[in-house]
Design a protein around this motif. Structure first.
Motif, mmCIF file in Angstrom:
data_model
loop_
_atom_site.group_PDB
_atom_site.id
_atom_site.type_symbol
_atom_site.label_atom_id
_atom_site.label_comp_id
_atom_site.label_asym_id
_atom_site.label_seq_id
_atom_site.Cartn_x
_atom_site.Cartn_y
_atom_site.Cartn_z
ATOM 1 N N LEU A 224 5.660 36.070 16.625
ATOM 2 C CA LEU A 224 4.364 35.837 17.274
ATOM 3 C C LEU A 224 3.760 37.144 17.748
ATOM 4 O O LEU A 224 2.555 37.386 17.628
ATOM 5 N N ARG A 225 4.603 38.002 18.309
ATOM 6 C CA ARG A 225 4.110 39.293 18.800
ATOM 7 C C ARG A 225 3.662 40.186 17.656
ATOM 8 O O ARG A 225 2.758 40.997 17.819
ATOM 9 N N SER A 226 4.326 40.038 16.501
ATOM 10 C CA SER A 226 3.971 40.905 15.375
ATOM 11 C C SER A 226 2.710 40.432 14.645
ATOM 12 O O SER A 226 2.211 41.135 13.770
ATOM 13 N N LEU A 227 2.222 39.239 15.010
ATOM 14 C CA LEU A 227 0.999 38.746 14.344
ATOM 15 C C LEU A 227 -0.194 39.603 14.749
ATOM 16 O O LEU A 227 -0.241 40.110 15.873
ATOM 17 N N PRO A 228 -1.161 39.745 13.853
ATOM 18 C CA PRO A 228 -2.417 40.397 14.259
ATOM 19 C C PRO A 228 -3.088 39.591 15.379
ATOM 20 O O PRO A 228 -2.912 38.367 15.457
ATOM 21 N N ASP A 229 -3.848 40.292 16.197
ATOM 22 C CA ASP A 229 -4.486 39.638 17.354
ATOM 23 C C ASP A 229 -5.281 38.391 16.955
ATOM 24 O O ASP A 229 -5.233 37.370 17.646
ATOM 25 N N GLU A 230 -6.038 38.493 15.861
ATOM 26 C CA GLU A 230 -6.905 37.371 15.463
ATOM 27 C C GLU A 230 -6.081 36.143 15.105
ATOM 28 O O GLU A 230 -6.411 35.011 15.503
ATOM 29 N N GLN A 231 -4.984 36.362 14.364
ATOM 30 C CA GLN A 231 -4.143 35.230 13.944
ATOM 31 C C GLN A 231 -3.413 34.629 15.146
ATOM 32 O O GLN A 231 -3.300 33.404 15.277
ATOM 33 N N ARG A 232 -2.930 35.507 16.018
ATOM 34 C CA ARG A 232 -2.230 35.011 17.208
ATOM 35 C C ARG A 232 -3.197 34.225 18.096
ATOM 36 O O ARG A 232 -2.849 33.182 18.646
ATOM 37 N N ASP A 233 -4.421 34.737 18.191
ATOM 38 C CA ASP A 233 -5.448 34.072 18.998
ATOM 39 C C ASP A 233 -5.681 32.647 18.478
ATOM 40 O O ASP A 233 -5.651 31.672 19.248
ATOM 41 N N VAL A 234 -5.879 32.557 17.178
ATOM 42 C CA VAL A 234 -6.153 31.235 16.588
ATOM 43 C C VAL A 234 -4.948 30.306 16.764
ATOM 44 O O VAL A 234 -5.099 29.132 17.144
ATOM 45 N N PHE A 235 -3.758 30.821 16.535
ATOM 46 C CA PHE A 235 -2.549 29.990 16.668
ATOM 47 C C PHE A 235 -2.402 29.479 18.106
ATOM 48 O O PHE A 235 -2.118 28.299 18.335
ATOM 49 N N LEU A 236 -2.622 30.363 19.070
ATOM 50 C CA LEU A 236 -2.458 29.960 20.473
ATOM 51 C C LEU A 236 -3.548 28.981 20.909
ATOM 52 O O LEU A 236 -3.288 28.047 21.673
ATOM 53 N N LEU A 237 -4.751 29.194 20.434
ATOM 54 C CA LEU A 237 -5.823 28.245 20.766
ATOM 55 C C LEU A 237 -5.515 26.876 20.169
ATOM 56 O O LEU A 237 -5.813 25.840 20.765
ATOM 57 N N TYR A 238 -4.887 26.896 19.029
ATOM 58 C CA TYR A 238 -4.521 25.639 18.354
ATOM 59 C C TYR A 238 -3.373 24.948 19.076
ATOM 60 O O TYR A 238 -3.417 23.745 19.312
ATOM 61 N N GLU A 239 -2.391 25.742 19.478
ATOM 62 C CA GLU A 239 -1.188 25.157 20.079
ATOM 63 C C GLU A 239 -1.332 24.927 21.580
ATOM 64 O O GLU A 239 -1.022 23.849 22.063
ATOM 65 N N GLU A 240 -1.801 25.941 22.296
ATOM 66 C CA GLU A 240 -1.842 25.844 23.755
ATOM 67 C C GLU A 240 -3.049 25.059 24.243
ATOM 68 O O GLU A 240 -2.919 24.180 25.084
ATOM 69 N N ALA A 241 -4.219 25.400 23.703
ATOM 70 C CA ALA A 241 -5.429 24.724 24.185
ATOM 71 C C ALA A 241 -5.625 23.386 23.497
ATOM 72 O O ALA A 241 -6.362 22.542 24.003
ATOM 73 N N GLY A 242 -4.983 23.196 22.347
ATOM 74 C CA GLY A 242 -5.153 21.948 21.608
ATOM 75 C C GLY A 242 -6.546 21.805 21.030
ATOM 76 O O GLY A 242 -7.047 20.686 20.870
ATOM 77 N N LEU A 243 -7.155 22.940 20.736
ATOM 78 C CA LEU A 243 -8.525 22.893 20.194
ATOM 79 C C LEU A 243 -8.496 22.591 18.701
ATOM 80 O O LEU A 243 -7.552 22.951 17.998
ATOM 81 N N SER A 244 -9.546 21.971 18.244
ATOM 82 C CA SER A 244 -9.694 21.713 16.804
ATOM 83 C C SER A 244 -10.191 22.996 16.128
ATOM 84 O O SER A 244 -10.591 23.953 16.814
ATOM 85 N N LEU A 245 -10.168 23.002 14.821
ATOM 86 C CA LEU A 245 -10.619 24.199 14.100
ATOM 87 C C LEU A 245 -12.079 24.507 14.402
ATOM 88 O O LEU A 245 -12.467 25.675 14.543
ATOM 89 N N ASP A 246 -12.883 23.439 14.534
ATOM 90 C CA ASP A 246 -14.309 23.658 14.854
ATOM 91 C C ASP A 246 -14.467 24.296 16.237
ATOM 92 O O ASP A 246 -15.285 25.194 16.425
ATOM 93 N N ASP A 247 -13.679 23.793 17.172
ATOM 94 C CA ASP A 247 -13.771 24.352 18.531
ATOM 95 C C ASP A 247 -13.279 25.792 18.565
ATOM 96 O O ASP A 247 -13.846 26.639 19.272
ATOM 97 N N ILE A 248 -12.206 26.062 17.811
ATOM 98 C CA ILE A 248 -11.705 27.449 17.755
ATOM 99 C C ILE A 248 -12.766 28.363 17.143
ATOM 100 O O ILE A 248 -12.973 29.490 17.589
ATOM 101 N N ALA A 249 -13.463 27.826 16.142
ATOM 102 C CA ALA A 249 -14.539 28.607 15.529
ATOM 103 C C ALA A 249 -15.619 28.920 16.557
ATOM 104 O O ALA A 249 -16.176 30.030 16.576
ATOM 105 N N LEU A 250 -15.891 27.951 17.421
ATOM 106 C CA LEU A 250 -16.883 28.181 18.488
ATOM 107 C C LEU A 250 -16.396 29.236 19.471
ATOM 108 O O LEU A 250 -17.149 30.120 19.880
ATOM 109 N N VAL A 251 -15.125 29.123 19.835
ATOM 110 C CA VAL A 251 -14.569 30.037 20.842
ATOM 111 C C VAL A 251 -14.527 31.465 20.318
ATOM 112 O O VAL A 251 -14.872 32.414 21.030
ATOM 113 N N THR A 252 -14.114 31.606 19.087
ATOM 114 C CA THR A 252 -13.912 32.959 18.540
ATOM 115 C C THR A 252 -15.132 33.489 17.777
ATOM 116 O O THR A 252 -15.075 34.595 17.233
ATOM 117 N N ASP A 253 -16.177 32.712 17.740
ATOM 118 C CA ASP A 253 -17.402 33.096 17.018
ATOM 119 C C ASP A 253 -17.113 33.422 15.546
ATOM 120 O O ASP A 253 -17.572 34.444 15.018
#
Lengths: 223, 211
Positions: free
Chosen positions: B154-183
């Protein structure tokens, strides 16, 4: 991973998700909870005190403004009753009169008409020119007096309080009612003064009396 | 029919009704995040406390994994909630509160990155290696190693990939919502998530001997 995720797309992996859930068990430190909840509480409180904070400087400004206005009013009060401006040329004016003229109302308090009249009177011009100027000034001041009387009739009493300049001009105008032929001897001068009093121009009459007293000292004055 | 027999017939129905009522009541007692935020806007501090307790831990973990340093994560965490508190007057429930919260968190993290260019060089996070009491020593060791491998991956992931993974796992956001969050576009988010999951899966599949 939730069912919602699984239905929506196949990007996730349940095994990775479960492993992550096992690994990630960190919790927010308690001191952060206190800090944030206290901040939330204090942010929710001061809605009313915000208005008070806004009112306080306004109240101070209003108080200072009123105090300044009172101080200025008091400072200007003596200047509202000047002895009057006598538009006598320097040639004919007595030394005491000249001094008095110098001490009279400042320029700012005078109406533009009065300034216009005084300027030629101060100049050392020929007698004829001086007389012509004086006549012109007399006319303009009579007009001023008439207009001020109209103002007195029409304006409310509160607005008249702030018209010292007009009063000065009036006094200035009434002094000219006793011309040189009348002031040649004390009796005709006194008649002129009495005429002024009959007309109700008491300030002018008072000034003429003072001038009479200066020109003809008391032993000669017949009251 | 005796009274007892009638009672015996009515009892299961009554029980099921009371159970469903209790369930419904419990559901009623879990108000929407947006409603809580609106109540807080009107001065209800208790609503904010509920909202905070609901989201604090996932948000903290998200920031912890993104910032990689507990102290920095705490700073950003405070900054995020400070912004939420300050923005309560202008809050409009146009999107999900979670999306709004993580959008703020994402932006705060980006600000943190800009302030601290060297954030990627150091890392203080230790994976949670608390052993479960029921497992035998061999299983515990295996689990611990798996956690460490996952954490490293997880630490070795690029920031963008880690961000998306954590938003998916921790926040429970959908892909559309993650797209909104990360622009980002939805497809970009999906591809980043797929890459991240693939790397993490391969880290988990690694044998202990190989690592």
């Amino acid at each position: 991973m939730t069912d919602r995720h699984m239905k929506q797309d196949d990007s996730g992996d349940p095994r990775v998700s479960a492993a992550y859930r096992e690994m990630a068990g960190e919790r927010t430190p308690e001191h952060l909870d206190h800090v944030i909840l206290n901040a939330a509480r204090s942010a929710a409180k001061p809605r009313r005190s915000k208005a008070i904070a806004w009112l306080r400087p306004v109240a101070w400004a209003a108080t200072i403004g009123v105090c300044l206005a009172i101080v200025i009013e008091i400072a200007l009060l003596p200047e509202q009753e000047p002895a009057g401006i006598v538009p006598v040329s320097e040639d004919t004016a007595s030394p005491t009169e000249t001094k008095r003229l110098e001490k009279t109302t400042p320029q700012a308090a005078e109406p533009p008409g009065a300034q216009a009249v005084r300027k030629p009177a101060r100049g050392k011009s020929a007698d004829m020119d001086g007389r012509a100027d004086e006549a012109e000034a007399l006319n303009s001041l009579r007009e001023l007096r008439q207009s001020s009387e109209i103002v007195e009739e029409t304006a409310p009493a509160s607005t008249l309080r702030s018209a010292p300049a007009t009063a000065t001009a009036l006094e200035f105008a009434t002094e000219r009612y006793c011309d040189e032929s009348q002031t040649a001897d004390p009796e005709s001068w006194l008649e002129c003064i009495l005429e002024l009093e009959r007309q109700g121009l008491y300030d002018a009459a008072r000034l003429e009396r003072e001038l009479l007293a200066e020109a003809f000292p008391p032993p000669e004055l017949v009251r | 029919m005796s009274v007892f027999a009638r009672l015996a017939q009515l009892a299961p129905r009554a029980l099921s009704q009371s159970a469903s009522l209790a369930y419904a009541r419990r559901m009623e007692h879990r108000p929407e995040d947006s409603a809580l935020m609106l109540r807080y806007r009107d001065g209800d501090v208790a609503a904010f406390e509920t909202l905070y307790r609901r989201h604090k831990d996932p948000l903290f973990r998200y920031l912890l994994r993104m910032c990689r340093q507990p102290a920095a994560a705490e700073d950003v965490f405070q900054e995020v909630w400070g912004k939420i508190i300050r923005s309560r007057d202008n809050y409009r429930p146009t999107a999900k509160f979670t999306t709004f919260l993580y959008h703020v968190a994402h932006n705060c993290f980006i600000d943190y990155i800009r302030r601290n260019k060297r954030h990627a060089d150091t890392t203080d996070i230790e994976p949670d290696t608390q052993p479960d009491g029921a497992d035998c020593p061999e299983t515990l060791v295996e689990k611990s190693l798996a956690r460490r491998r996952l954490d490293d991956a997880l630490r070795s992931l690029p920031d963008e990939q880690r961000d998306v993974f954590l938003l998916y796992e921790e926040a429970g956001l959908s892909l559309d919502d993650i797209a909104l969050v990360t622009d980002c576009k939805r497809e970009t988010v999906k591809s980043r998530l797929r890459y991240a999951v693939r790397k993490l899966r391969s880290a988990l599949d690694e044998s202990p001997e190989a690592s």
